[in-house]
Design an enzyme around this catalytic site. Structure first.
Site, mmCIF file in Angstrom:
data_model
loop_
_atom_site.group_PDB
_atom_site.id
_atom_site.type_symbol
_atom_site.label_atom_id
_atom_site.label_comp_id
_atom_site.label_asym_id
_atom_site.label_seq_id
_atom_site.Cartn_x
_atom_site.Cartn_y
_atom_site.Cartn_z
ATOM 1 N N LYS A 258 -13.770 48.083 -27.352
ATOM 2 C CA LYS A 258 -13.171 49.232 -26.664
ATOM 3 C C LYS A 258 -12.167 49.932 -27.568
ATOM 4 O O LYS A 258 -12.076 51.159 -27.593
ATOM 5 C CB LYS A 258 -12.488 48.769 -25.365
ATOM 6 N N LYS B 91 -1.768 54.721 -23.903
ATOM 7 C CA LYS B 91 -1.701 53.259 -23.767
ATOM 8 C C LYS B 91 -2.736 52.606 -24.682
ATOM 9 O O LYS B 91 -2.424 51.690 -25.451
ATOM 10 C CB LYS B 91 -1.972 52.837 -22.323
ATOM 11 N N THR C 178 -8.640 47.821 -19.853
ATOM 12 C CA THR C 178 -8.505 47.974 -21.297
ATOM 13 C C THR C 178 -7.161 47.390 -21.684
ATOM 14 O O THR C 178 -6.117 47.871 -21.249
ATOM 15 C CB THR C 178 -8.598 49.448 -21.717
#
Lengths: 296, 296
Positions: B178, B246, B103
């Site tokens: 995502k 993150k 990701t």
């Protein structure tokens, strides 16, 4: 269908609008003797045509009945219907059970229960979730607070209206549970709308995005049921923006009085207020997406 | 099991940690010749024991393979593994396909694809959702951006690792999808935690509340799967707080660069930063509830 408690034959229903009308119809169809009141009498006509008796005041309904339900608009309406001069509590018979199914203030539910107890009247707060479709199908979720014995006595009637009927605790607990429900929805709706707004700005195909994200850890009832409506530009209610704003207002007040920080709910209320002010109060809650609309 | 494309026999896998190790194992078990690299070599040992070849650099892996996957940590790791001197792109064969499953930033995915194209190397961004359990079971959700022909060529390999594999569009689209996924989760988690915090403050039984609210319009994957963990005081990951932070950081940066307002995501990031600063970075994301903990 016979009532489980053979003593309960006369049932009252106050507030025969988009929710109350189908709910009361289920009770009437089950063979109970039904007494109804509605501020706008015409909205009770279908019930009267089917055999219900229209009364001139909430009190007049209560005077006749063993169990009296109400589902009205805002907390002041609840207060007037239950605690007003011509209200339910003033006229209710000792031993009767009164049930507020409006989404209303938890502390008002506690107050009604206290005033009712003085007259040996049992009070339940039993707000619902599931909307007009759930009411029509008799599959509402019903969250109930009050004396457990009164809950058990009314359960056969609740079962005519609902599918997921849960006793949550003492007076006010039904309303508190409904607030917890609305609080969860509020931020989930933000998540849905921000996700769609982001995907749209990124130039993605929103339907394809939903096929990736709806079934996994991002999944929600909102994403499955309301996001496709947003993609279709369908803002018809479902659940009205104006009613959700009412509920969030109660939840915020109640949160504050208990010292619970609710930053997500606070933002949701702000955004919903904004889209309502822009004329979307009669849209469904998926209209929150309009708060994220991009220029161009 | 034979590969669908008979030309693809040599597969590379870079990053054999908690996600990459089981993903690479599925590829090895399907009969492909596997070349691996991991910064900490010992974490690739189980693959080497099963017949994989360990290489000293990402480039050394790429030089051998037809398709090269990577799933590493942060965007700088992605940049180094793909675009570094000893990285994948510098060594990759013309016609090979490189796939970043980390990701990471959408714009970095676009950049990698551009640099790769110069060498006639095809690049896909294919981040996943479903966690280590999903990786072990081979049922990840895989969101793919890049050239569609490259997606089709790699699909047989994706199918070894995932169950919901969706092509989302040109380079960066997998990462953007995502991000949309994480944005939806962020506010849904706020809704879950505020709802539980409210219910707790109201003195309700939280398990009973969940039985009312989990199945209806407030329902979500989070409420079904993570709320019960909160009730048990179980903050084990699942999905780490530090990794979610993150992802939210990337999503915020990307939102800002596109001019998308994300007040819900902003609050979620702030609250998660706060609980991480308080020492909960290695907890599961349900530890957001700690941000709502009441005195006493």
């Amino acid at each position: 269908m016979k009532p489980v408690d053979p003593k309960v034959t006369k049932v009252g229903f106050i507030g025969t609008g988009v929710m109350g009308n189908p709910m009361a119809t289920h009770i009437l169809n089950a063979g109970y003797e039904l007494y109804v009141y509605n501020r706008t009498e015409s909205r009770a006509q279908s019930l009267v045509d089917s055999g219900a008796t229209f009364c001139e005041t909430p009190g007049a309904v209560a005077a006749e009945c063993d169990v009296i339900f109400a589902i009205v608009g805002f907390p002041p309406d609840v207060e007037s219907v239950f605690l007003g001069e011509q209200g339910i509590v003033a006229a209710a018979k000792a031993g009767s059970i009164i049930v507020d199914m409006t989404t209303s203030k938890p502390e008002l539910a506690v107050e009604i229960a206290k005033v009712a107890a003085v007259k040996d009247v049992h009070s339940l707060d039993a707000p619902v979730s599931g909307g007009d479709i759930g009411a029509q199908k008799g599959v509402l979720s019903i969250m109930v607070g009050g004396e457990e014995a009164a809950f058990e006595a009314v359960l056969p009637l609740f079962k005519l209206m609902g599918a997921n009927i849960v006793y949550q605790g003492p007076a006010g607990s039904g309303q508190h549970t409904k607030m917890a429900n609305q609080i969860a929805i509020a931020s989930t709706m933000i998540g849905m709308c921000e996700s769609l707004a982001y995907a749209k700005a990124a130039g993605l195909d929103l339907e394809t995005v939903l096929s990736s994200i709806s079934k996994g850890a991002a999944g929600s009832w909102s994403l499955t049921n309301l996001a496709p409506k947003v993609l279709d530009g369908d803002y018809a209610p479902g659940f009205y923006v104006k009613h959700f704003i009412k509920d969030m207002g109660i939840a915020l007040e109640s949160s504050e009085s208990m010292g619970v920080a609710t930053p997500g709910l606070t933002i949701a209320k702000t955004l919903y207020d904004a889209i309502a002010a822009a004329g979307n109060g009669d849209c469904g809650t998926q209209a929150l997406f309009k708060a994220y609309a991009q220029k161009g």
